[in-house]
Design a protein around this motif. Sequence first.
Motif, PDB file in Angstrom:
ATOM      1  N   LEU A   7       0.827  -1.210   0.000  1.00 43.57           N
ATOM      2  CA  LEU A   7       0.000   0.000   0.000  1.00 43.57           C
ATOM      3  C   LEU A   7       0.861   1.260   0.000  1.00 43.57           C
ATOM      4  CD1 LEU A   7      -2.653  -1.167   2.601  1.00 43.57           C
ATOM      5  CD2 LEU A   7      -3.042  -0.809   0.158  1.00 43.57           C
ATOM      6  N   ARG A   8       1.951   1.210   0.758  1.00 41.41           N
ATOM      7  CA  ARG A   8       2.856   2.369   0.805  1.00 41.41           C
ATOM      8  C   ARG A   8       3.539   2.570  -0.550  1.00 41.41           C
ATOM      9  NH1 ARG A   8       5.397   0.943   4.972  1.00 41.41           N
ATOM     10  NH2 ARG A   8       4.202   2.241   6.445  1.00 41.41           N
ATOM     11  N   GLN A   9       4.012   1.497  -1.142  1.00 48.59           N
ATOM     12  CA  GLN A   9       4.705   1.602  -2.425  1.00 48.59           C
ATOM     13  C   GLN A   9       3.794   2.125  -3.527  1.00 48.59           C
ATOM     14  OE1 GLN A   9       6.146  -2.410  -2.855  1.00 48.59           O
ATOM     15  NE2 GLN A   9       8.114  -1.953  -1.862  1.00 48.59           N
ATOM     16  N   HIS A  10       2.506   1.780  -3.445  1.00 50.93           N
ATOM     17  CA  HIS A  10       1.559   2.202  -4.476  1.00 50.93           C
ATOM     18  C   HIS A  10       0.798   3.473  -4.093  1.00 50.93           C
ATOM     19  CE1 HIS A  10       2.416  -1.921  -5.723  1.00 50.93           C
ATOM     20  NE2 HIS A  10       2.003  -1.559  -6.926  1.00 50.93           N
ATOM     21  N   ALA A  11       1.196   4.089  -2.988  1.00 49.69           N
ATOM     22  CA  ALA A  11       0.619   5.368  -2.557  1.00 49.69           C
ATOM     23  C   ALA A  11      -0.908   5.313  -2.491  1.00 49.69           C
ATOM     24  CB  ALA A  11       1.081   6.495  -3.478  1.00 49.69           C
ATOM     25  N   ILE A  12      -1.428   4.244  -1.894  1.00 56.33           N
ATOM     26  CA  ILE A  12      -2.878   4.095  -1.781  1.00 56.33           C
ATOM     27  C   ILE A  12      -3.386   4.985  -0.656  1.00 56.33           C
ATOM     28  CG2 ILE A  12      -4.761   2.477  -1.351  1.00 56.33           C
ATOM     29  CD1 ILE A  12      -3.225   2.059  -4.007  1.00 56.33           C
ATOM     30  N   ARG A  13      -4.352   5.840  -0.977  1.00 54.96           N
ATOM     31  CA  ARG A  13      -4.876   6.794  -0.004  1.00 54.96           C
ATOM     32  C   ARG A  13      -6.362   6.602   0.285  1.00 54.96           C
ATOM     33  NH1 ARG A  13      -0.404   6.921   0.859  1.00 54.96           N
ATOM     34  NH2 ARG A  13       1.111   8.647   0.695  1.00 54.96           N
ATOM     35  N   GLU A  14      -7.002   5.682  -0.439  1.00 56.95           N
ATOM     36  CA  GLU A  14      -8.395   5.394  -0.161  1.00 56.95           C
ATOM     37  C   GLU A  14      -8.725   3.969  -0.581  1.00 56.95           C
ATOM     38  OE1 GLU A  14     -10.647   8.314  -2.299  1.00 56.95           O
ATOM     39  OE2 GLU A  14     -10.617   7.166  -4.159  1.00 56.95           O
ATOM     40  N   LEU A  15      -9.754   3.422   0.052  1.00 55.18           N
ATOM     41  CA  LEU A  15     -10.194   2.058  -0.217  1.00 55.18           C
ATOM     42  C   LEU A  15     -11.651   2.101  -0.674  1.00 55.18           C
ATOM     43  CD1 LEU A  15      -8.748   0.376   3.011  1.00 55.18           C
ATOM     44  CD2 LEU A  15      -7.622   0.654   0.779  1.00 55.18           C
ATOM     45  N   ARG A  16     -12.043   1.133  -1.466  1.00 54.62           N
ATOM     46  CA  ARG A  16     -13.417   1.107  -1.971  1.00 54.62           C
ATOM     47  C   ARG A  16     -14.369   0.541  -0.918  1.00 54.62           C
ATOM     48  NH1 ARG A  16     -10.648   0.293  -6.800  1.00 54.62           N
ATOM     49  NH2 ARG A  16     -10.762  -1.975  -6.863  1.00 54.62           N
ATOM     50  N   THR A  17     -15.448   1.236  -0.701  1.00 53.21           N
ATOM     51  CA  THR A  17     -16.502   0.783   0.218  1.00 53.21           C
ATOM     52  C   THR A  17     -17.855   0.967  -0.473  1.00 53.21           C
ATOM     53  OG1 THR A  17     -16.470   2.972   1.274  1.00 53.21           O
ATOM     54  CG2 THR A  17     -15.229   1.199   2.363  1.00 53.21           C
ATOM     55  N   ASN A  18     -18.078   0.185  -1.499  1.00 51.65           N
ATOM     56  CA  ASN A  18     -19.356   0.228  -2.203  1.00 51.65           C
ATOM     57  C   ASN A  18     -20.427  -0.438  -1.337  1.00 51.65           C
ATOM     58  OD1 ASN A  18     -18.029   1.319  -4.527  1.00 51.65           O
ATOM     59  ND2 ASN A  18     -17.336  -0.751  -5.025  1.00 51.65           N
ATOM     60  N   VAL A  19     -21.624   0.138  -1.339  1.00 55.17           N
ATOM     61  CA  VAL A  19     -22.676  -0.297  -0.429  1.00 55.17           C
ATOM     62  C   VAL A  19     -23.988  -0.483  -1.186  1.00 55.17           C
ATOM     63  CG1 VAL A  19     -24.066   0.410   1.570  1.00 55.17           C
ATOM     64  CG2 VAL A  19     -21.617   0.823   1.556  1.00 55.17           C
ATOM     65  N   ILE A  20     -24.787  -1.450  -0.732  1.00 53.44           N
ATOM     66  CA  ILE A  20     -26.136  -1.652  -1.266  1.00 53.44           C
ATOM     67  C   ILE A  20     -27.131  -1.535  -0.119  1.00 53.44           C
ATOM     68  CG2 ILE A  20     -27.681  -3.183  -2.531  1.00 53.44           C
ATOM     69  CD1 ILE A  20     -25.179  -4.581  -3.632  1.00 53.44           C
ATOM     70  N   TYR A  21     -28.076  -0.620  -0.268  1.00 53.75           N
ATOM     71  CA  TYR A  21     -29.142  -0.425   0.713  1.00 53.75           C
ATOM     72  C   TYR A  21     -30.433  -1.015   0.161  1.00 53.75           C
ATOM     73  CZ  TYR A  21     -26.007   3.304   2.402  1.00 53.75           C
ATOM     74  OH  TYR A  21     -24.934   4.035   2.856  1.00 53.75           O
ATOM     75  N   ALA A  22     -31.143  -1.760   0.973  1.00 59.81           N
ATOM     76  CA  ALA A  22     -32.433  -2.331   0.563  1.00 59.81           C
ATOM     77  C   ALA A  22     -33.472  -2.116   1.654  1.00 59.81           C
ATOM     78  CB  ALA A  22     -32.296  -3.815   0.247  1.00 59.81           C
ATOM     79  N   ARG A  23     -34.680  -1.736   1.247  1.00 57.07           N
ATOM     80  CA  ARG A  23     -35.778  -1.517   2.198  1.00 57.07           C
ATOM     81  C   ARG A  23     -37.060  -2.081   1.624  1.00 57.07           C
ATOM     82  NH1 ARG A  23     -33.358   3.054   1.418  1.00 57.07           N
ATOM     83  NH2 ARG A  23     -35.105   3.991   0.302  1.00 57.07           N
ATOM     84  N   ALA A  24     -37.857  -2.680   2.496  1.00 53.98           N
ATOM     85  CA  ALA A  24     -39.184  -3.163   2.115  1.00 53.98           C
ATOM     86  C   ALA A  24     -40.169  -2.756   3.195  1.00 53.98           C
ATOM     87  CB  ALA A  24     -39.188  -4.681   1.927  1.00 53.98           C
ATOM     88  N   ARG A  25     -41.405  -2.464   2.794  1.00 53.52           N
ATOM     89  CA  ARG A  25     -42.435  -2.030   3.751  1.00 53.52           C
ATOM     90  C   ARG A  25     -43.546  -3.061   3.811  1.00 53.52           C
ATOM     91  NH1 ARG A  25     -43.530   2.613   6.245  1.00 53.52           N
ATOM     92  NH2 ARG A  25     -41.887   3.695   5.081  1.00 53.52           N
ATOM     93  N   GLN A  26     -43.913  -3.412   5.049  1.00 53.29           N
ATOM     94  CA  GLN A  26     -45.038  -4.320   5.254  1.00 53.29           C
ATOM     95  C   GLN A  26     -46.345  -3.622   4.895  1.00 53.29           C
ATOM     96  OE1 GLN A  26     -45.554  -7.401   5.970  1.00 53.29           O
ATOM     97  NE2 GLN A  26     -44.072  -8.231   7.441  1.00 53.29           N
ATOM     98  N   ASN A  27     -47.235  -4.363   4.257  1.00 53.25           N
ATOM     99  CA  ASN A  27     -48.535  -3.804   3.937  1.00 53.25           C
ATOM    100  C   ASN A  27     -49.277  -3.420   5.213  1.00 53.25           C
ATOM    101  OD1 ASN A  27     -48.206  -4.152   1.160  1.00 53.25           O
ATOM    102  ND2 ASN A  27     -48.962  -6.261   1.256  1.00 53.25           N
TER     103      ASN A  27
END
Length: 272
Positions: A251-271
């Motif tokens: 990580l140091r050699q490649h100068a990585i300054r951020e990491l991927r944090t992709n997210v999926i949100y799901a919601r459902a509503r009861q009738n």
Amino acid sequence: MPDDGMKAVSAATYAATADHFDDAALSFWDRYGRETVTRTGLRPGAHVLDACGGTGASALPAARAVGPAGHVLGVDLAEPALARARAKARAADLGNVEFRCADAEHTGLPSASFDAVVCVFGVFFVPDITAAIAELWRLVRPGGTLAITVWGPDFLEPATTAFWAAVGVERPDLVGAFHPWTRVTDPAALSRLFEQAGASAPAVEAEPGTHPLARPDDWWTIVLGTGYRATVEQLEAAAARRVRTASVTWLRQHAIRELRTNVIYARARQNS
């Protein structure tokens, strides 16, 4: 990994990670816990279940949202994480939240007893995801909401690739042996799981995200505070030190300054 083995390893891993869960390098737990609660639209006075809630990243903001007239119950299998959650609730003077050691797959709670049920980064640790979602859905009152958040693809890349490469040098058999967070990483798959569980027509949103890596050494703190801890725990101490050195050096050699944090949100509503 056998189904019962996955649950046991998950519980042991997140009991161990509790000592790092609240470190600044892992602020994404709180960030996405808060965001899930915000998207759920909790109202004052609501009763909420937070399943697989760890140290309270979603339960505590939920308690603030529902106010003194509401109530939040947080459940998790990792008692050390719950102990930290209780301490944080006391420090914040939140008397409307409690934490119990319980299995989200078999809660034993009465049906239709919550206005909202929330599960952030936890459902993929349960052997039968569909059955787990069905159990959580059972607990939602008419008009209430089930909100589940999972990681999208490429969790913590490119550091993840560097980590597994270093592990492979030491113990090839451990590479990818425990990474249940990759079981469902796209919106269509999560939507199907909701529908199979009886929670039809969920609203599913995939959002790209990143997490800052202030210092390359912070990567190892992240490892110790996430599911990667399970792999580290199986390495001999000297091998773990070499994995740390190799991945941090990359990580140091490649100068990585951020990491991927992709997210999926799901919601459902009861009738209603």
